[in-house]
Design a protein around this motif. Structure first.
Motif, PDB file in Angstrom:
ATOM      1  N   LEU A  40       0.799  -1.370   0.002  1.00 18.86           N
ATOM      2  CA  LEU A  40       0.006   0.122  -0.005  1.00 18.86           C
ATOM      3  C   LEU A  40       0.831   1.442   0.111  1.00 18.86           C
ATOM      4  O   LEU A  40       0.450   2.460  -0.204  1.00 18.86           O
ATOM      5  CB  LEU A  40      -0.925  -0.034   1.152  1.00 18.86           C
ATOM      6  CG  LEU A  40      -1.794  -1.107   1.207  1.00 18.86           C
ATOM      7  CD1 LEU A  40      -2.446  -1.045   2.562  1.00 18.86           C
ATOM      8  CD2 LEU A  40      -2.995  -0.946   0.100  1.00 18.86           C
ATOM      9  N   MET A  41       2.179   1.061   0.470  1.00 20.58           N
ATOM     10  CA  MET A  41       3.070   2.379   0.195  1.00 20.58           C
ATOM     11  C   MET A  41       3.746   2.506  -1.024  1.00 20.58           C
ATOM     12  O   MET A  41       4.348   3.671  -1.254  1.00 20.58           O
ATOM     13  CB  MET A  41       4.338   2.025   1.354  1.00 20.58           C
ATOM     14  CG  MET A  41       3.723   1.888   2.701  1.00 20.58           C
ATOM     15  SD  MET A  41       4.972   1.923   3.806  1.00 20.58           S
ATOM     16  CE  MET A  41       4.340   1.024   5.155  1.00 20.58           C
ATOM     17  N   LYS A  42       3.544   1.511  -2.103  1.00 20.05           N
ATOM     18  CA  LYS A  42       3.815   1.803  -3.398  1.00 20.05           C
ATOM     19  C   LYS A  42       3.535   2.922  -3.957  1.00 20.05           C
ATOM     20  O   LYS A  42       2.505   3.364  -4.103  1.00 20.05           O
ATOM     21  CB  LYS A  42       3.736   0.584  -4.300  1.00 20.05           C
ATOM     22  CG  LYS A  42       4.312   0.493  -5.536  1.00 20.05           C
ATOM     23  CD  LYS A  42       4.038  -0.749  -6.205  1.00 20.05           C
ATOM     24  CE  LYS A  42       4.787  -0.732  -7.591  1.00 20.05           C
ATOM     25  NZ  LYS A  42       4.674   0.274  -8.543  1.00 20.05           N
ATOM     26  N   ASP A  43       4.863   3.812  -4.241  1.00 27.54           N
ATOM     27  CA  ASP A  43       4.322   4.924  -5.124  1.00 27.54           C
ATOM     28  C   ASP A  43       3.922   6.224  -4.140  1.00 27.54           C
ATOM     29  O   ASP A  43       3.703   7.256  -4.697  1.00 27.54           O
ATOM     30  CB  ASP A  43       3.463   5.206  -6.328  1.00 27.54           C
ATOM     31  CG  ASP A  43       4.074   3.952  -7.260  1.00 27.54           C
ATOM     32  OD1 ASP A  43       5.231   3.951  -7.639  1.00 27.54           O
ATOM     33  OD2 ASP A  43       3.197   3.283  -8.085  1.00 27.54           O
ATOM     34  N   VAL A  44       3.935   5.803  -2.759  1.00 30.01           N
ATOM     35  CA  VAL A  44       3.804   6.831  -2.018  1.00 30.01           C
ATOM     36  C   VAL A  44       5.044   7.242  -1.170  1.00 30.01           C
ATOM     37  O   VAL A  44       5.429   8.382  -1.182  1.00 30.01           O
ATOM     38  CB  VAL A  44       2.639   6.470  -0.736  1.00 30.01           C
ATOM     39  CG1 VAL A  44       2.485   7.636   0.275  1.00 30.01           C
ATOM     40  CG2 VAL A  44       1.449   6.046  -1.319  1.00 30.01           C
ATOM     41  N   VAL A  45       5.695   5.982  -0.685  1.00 28.48           N
ATOM     42  CA  VAL A  45       7.249   6.284  -0.112  1.00 28.48           C
ATOM     43  C   VAL A  45       8.205   6.400  -1.154  1.00 28.48           C
ATOM     44  O   VAL A  45       8.090   5.516  -2.191  1.00 28.48           O
ATOM     45  CB  VAL A  45       7.317   5.110   0.823  1.00 28.48           C
ATOM     46  CG1 VAL A  45       8.952   4.951   1.131  1.00 28.48           C
ATOM     47  CG2 VAL A  45       6.405   5.039   2.106  1.00 28.48           C
ATOM     48  N   ASP A  46       8.952   7.319  -1.135  1.00 24.71           N
ATOM     49  CA  ASP A  46      10.191   7.463  -2.213  1.00 24.71           C
ATOM     50  C   ASP A  46      11.461   6.795  -1.755  1.00 24.71           C
ATOM     51  O   ASP A  46      12.047   6.603  -2.746  1.00 24.71           O
ATOM     52  CB  ASP A  46      10.259   9.287  -2.470  1.00 24.71           C
ATOM     53  CG  ASP A  46       8.979   9.606  -2.752  1.00 24.71           C
ATOM     54  OD1 ASP A  46       8.455   9.319  -4.001  1.00 24.71           O
ATOM     55  OD2 ASP A  46       8.392  10.492  -2.146  1.00 24.71           O
ATOM     56  N   ILE A  47      11.724   6.803  -0.448  1.00 25.50           N
ATOM     57  CA  ILE A  47      12.985   6.234  -0.031  1.00 25.50           C
ATOM     58  C   ILE A  47      12.576   5.487   1.253  1.00 25.50           C
ATOM     59  O   ILE A  47      12.011   5.723   2.144  1.00 25.50           O
ATOM     60  CB  ILE A  47      13.870   7.528   0.579  1.00 25.50           C
ATOM     61  CG1 ILE A  47      13.983   8.538  -0.706  1.00 25.50           C
ATOM     62  CG2 ILE A  47      15.065   6.912   1.096  1.00 25.50           C
ATOM     63  CD1 ILE A  47      14.436   9.883  -0.066  1.00 25.50           C
ATOM     64  N   TYR A  48      13.087   4.242   1.017  1.00 25.05           N
ATOM     65  CA  TYR A  48      13.153   3.305   2.251  1.00 25.05           C
ATOM     66  C   TYR A  48      14.289   3.287   2.938  1.00 25.05           C
ATOM     67  O   TYR A  48      15.542   2.978   2.387  1.00 25.05           O
ATOM     68  CB  TYR A  48      12.650   1.936   1.676  1.00 25.05           C
ATOM     69  CG  TYR A  48      11.312   1.497   1.252  1.00 25.05           C
ATOM     70  CD1 TYR A  48      10.513   1.668   2.301  1.00 25.05           C
ATOM     71  CD2 TYR A  48      11.100   1.526   0.091  1.00 25.05           C
ATOM     72  CE1 TYR A  48       9.130   1.466   1.909  1.00 25.05           C
ATOM     73  CE2 TYR A  48       9.583   1.139  -0.333  1.00 25.05           C
ATOM     74  CZ  TYR A  48       8.596   1.164   0.701  1.00 25.05           C
ATOM     75  OH  TYR A  48       7.339   1.001   0.339  1.00 25.05           O
ATOM     76  N   LEU A  49      14.363   3.659   4.011  1.00 19.59           N
ATOM     77  CA  LEU A  49      15.454   3.802   5.161  1.00 19.59           C
ATOM     78  C   LEU A  49      15.235   2.515   6.166  1.00 19.59           C
ATOM     79  O   LEU A  49      14.425   2.817   7.120  1.00 19.59           O
ATOM     80  CB  LEU A  49      15.565   5.095   6.006  1.00 19.59           C
ATOM     81  CG  LEU A  49      16.952   5.283   6.611  1.00 19.59           C
ATOM     82  CD1 LEU A  49      18.060   5.090   6.154  1.00 19.59           C
ATOM     83  CD2 LEU A  49      16.741   6.685   7.399  1.00 19.59           C
TER      84      LEU A  49
END
Length: 313
Positions: free
Chosen positions: A161-170
């Motif tokens: 559900l975070m696809k194309d919402v979150v730009d950077i995974y830390l």
């Protein structure tokens, strides 16, 4: 922005809020009705944050000139006995705010504080409210890259559900053993879920690592953090092996030498001391041996007492 314009972001928000009735947002799958009570994460249907700040402690490509726009959420799905943020992540200190107030914080970080990004820390239990706040903020001009600052104890369904919402995974890798994760973080299935979570993050972002040429700020990418723990250097080595052989040797790694035995760590013999330099060096040598191409290692300037990141490229 595309998801907002198509209405998909609204649909995902509504779906996430519905899931709170029998919450399964994280791998704990406690199935509690969080609209009426709190889940295993100690979060109900209200937003609670410790603080929002321009945070200078992230990797160089996340800081920019002013710092990352850190929003530190109270409570956590993990129970790490050495957590440096234990006051709010474990003890729950913080202030309750509305969704509108959260959205205004996002806008303030962008417009007044000039943050490099929106850095959401221990945010998984609050995801429905974050999506709602994003809709409000986007309608008022919010455009910062979104950083999902995570332990990697995430469910695949939630990450999708975070696809194309979150730009950077830390994303952290804490351990490569479920037994060890149960002992030190109170979750019996950390590594089983973290492997799948990191693979899903990589599926979404791939090897993209888009850095703005003018500001030197990351706009899209993945950074995997490995905090080397005393007496557990084989866990860090196994994490590096996993990344090389099951993800990519091109992935950006932040190998951290900053463990401090705080909170309950003194009660656990193996974690009750600082990391030896020789332990950290052994993991750094192994990182080089595996041939990783991108990332950072830490060195300590003992005279100044601060930490300096250096690229391993």
């Amino acid at each position: 922005m595309r998801l907002y314009e198509s209405g998909e972001l609204h649909k995902r928000r509504d779906y996430l809020i519905k899931r709170l009735e029998e919450c399964d947002l994280c791998p704990r799958q406690c199935k509690v009705n969080r609209l009426k009570t709190v889940g295993s994460c100690r979060v109900g249907n209200e937003i609670k944050i410790s603080e929002y700040v321009l945070y200078p402690g992230e990797e160089p490509v996340l800081k920019g000139e002013n710092g990352a726009g850190g929003v530190f959420f109270s409570n956590c799905t993990m129970r790490c006995v050495y957590c440096q943020n234990f006051n709010f992540s474990q003890l729950g200190f913080g202030k309750k705010i509305s969704t509108e107030s959260l959205a205004k914080i996002f806008l303030k970080l962008q417009n007044e504080m000039k943050a490099a990004n929106l850095d959401l820390v221990t945010a998984t239990p609050y995801l429905p409210f974050i999506f709602d706040a994003l809709i409000y903020a986007i309608e008022r001009g919010f455009r910062l890259p979104i950083v999902w600052n995570t332990s990697s104890y995430e469910s695949i369904e939630t990450l999708k559900l975070m696809k194309d919402v979150v730009d950077i995974y830390l994303a952290d890798i804490r351990y490569t053993s479920n037994i060890v994760s149960k002992r030190y973080s109170g979750v019996k299935d950390y590594w089983s879920n973290a492997q799948l979570a990191i693979k899903e993050m990589y599926r979404q972002i791939g090897e993209t690592f888009l850095v703005d040429e003018k500001s030197n700020v990351l706009k899209r990418g993945i950074i995997i953090r490995i905090l080397v723990l005393p007496n557990l250097i084989n866990q860090a080595k196994e994490a590096l092996k996993f990344l090389k052989y099951e993800i990519s040797e091109k992935i950006h790694i932040s190998l951290m030498d900053q463990y401090v035995p705080v909170y309950k760590a003194k009660n656990y013999e193996k974690l009750s001391r600082y990391l030896y330099k020789s332990e950290y060096k052994e993991v750094v040598d192994y990182l080089y041996k595996l041939g990783f191409e991108n990332g950072w290692i830490q060195t300590h300037n003992l005279k100044e007492g601060n930490e300096v990141f250096s690229t391993s490229q």
